[in-house]
Design a protein around this motif. Structure first.
Motif, PDB file in Angstrom:
ATOM      1  N   SER A  36      -1.324  -1.565  -1.546  1.00 52.67           N
ATOM      2  CA  SER A  36       0.007  -0.967  -1.635  1.00 52.67           C
ATOM      3  C   SER A  36       0.167   0.081  -0.537  1.00 52.67           C
ATOM      4  O   SER A  36      -0.812   0.619  -0.016  1.00 52.67           O
ATOM      5  N   VAL A  37       1.400   0.381  -0.215  1.00 56.36           N
ATOM      6  CA  VAL A  37       1.696   1.407   0.780  1.00 56.36           C
ATOM      7  C   VAL A  37       1.112   2.753   0.323  1.00 56.36           C
ATOM      8  O   VAL A  37       0.545   3.496   1.122  1.00 56.36           O
ATOM      9  N   ASP A  38       1.226   3.057  -0.972  1.00 55.57           N
ATOM     10  CA  ASP A  38       0.690   4.316  -1.498  1.00 55.57           C
ATOM     11  C   ASP A  38      -0.831   4.378  -1.354  1.00 55.57           C
ATOM     12  O   ASP A  38      -1.383   5.432  -1.002  1.00 55.57           O
ATOM     13  N   ALA A  39      -1.524   3.266  -1.632  1.00 60.08           N
ATOM     14  CA  ALA A  39      -2.989   3.252  -1.500  1.00 60.08           C
ATOM     15  C   ALA A  39      -3.401   3.492  -0.047  1.00 60.08           C
ATOM     16  O   ALA A  39      -4.370   4.210   0.218  1.00 60.08           O
ATOM     17  N   ILE A  40      -2.666   2.912   0.882  1.00 59.23           N
ATOM     18  CA  ILE A  40      -2.972   3.118   2.302  1.00 59.23           C
ATOM     19  C   ILE A  40      -2.742   4.575   2.690  1.00 59.23           C
ATOM     20  O   ILE A  40      -3.578   5.187   3.353  1.00 59.23           O
TER      21      ILE A  40
END
Length: 187
Positions: A99-103
């Protein structure tokens, strides 16, 4: 979020996903057969802007991370857990599935390798904390690795990673107390 350093990734799908999450430049290794031309490019990037190695949490990703960090000293490291890098619909693991948040979280928790200094953490500490040799050792190492964002480690690698990323004995104790509390709540 803008990243000053150049991020080393495995391929174009990783670059596309990172550019969804942050403003950054990337260098693609195009797989685990990292050639000398790519190493030279990464060395130049390290001299000019710095480098963050951000590879998949699998064997080829670890191999690329090792090759680049051995060839280009002083690189920073970002890690995703296997869960963060797993696609919901298929069995793929990689940055392109995260996910964008995990990155953003991984790039916000970058580690910088330094010369290994003797640190108070010993193999005996790891044994006493049940991180090596016990029935729950693997599960505890997985939880600790996620909390510290140092990538998955086996028993032999854990001590090296703790030293490499200069994790203090106090920080280790704090994270382990959280793991022990979680275990108590589960039972």
């Amino acid at each position: 979020m803008q990243i000053k350093e150049i991020i080393v990734v495995e391929g174009k799908d990783d670059t596309a996903k990172i550019k969804q999450a942050v403003t950054a430049d990337t260098i693609e290794t195009n797989g685990s057969a990292v050639n000398q031309k790519t190493i030279d490019l990464i060395k130049h990037a390290q001299e000019k802007r710095g480098v963050i190695i951000f590879t998949d949490p699998d064997y080829p990703g670890q191999r690329i991370r090792h090759i680049v960090s051995q060839s280009v000293p002083g690189c920073k490291h970002a890690f995703l857990t296997k869960e963060e890098a797993r696609a919901k619909r298929d069995k793929g693991i990689g940055i392109e599935h995260a996910s964008v948040d995990a990155i953003r979280d991984a790039l916000g928790a970058v580690y910088e390798l330094t010369e290994v200094q003797p640190i108070a953490i010993t193999k005996e500490d790891l044994i006493a904390l049940g991180l090596v040799g016990g029935p729950q050792a693997k599960t505890r190492r997985e939880k600790l690795s996620q909390m510290l964002r140092i990538g998955y480690t086996n028993g032999k690698q854990l001590l090296n990673r703790l030293h490499m990323f200069q994790i203090s004995k106090d920080q280790l104790a704090k994270e382990m107390s959280g793991i022990f509390q979680e275990e108590q709540n589960e039972s």
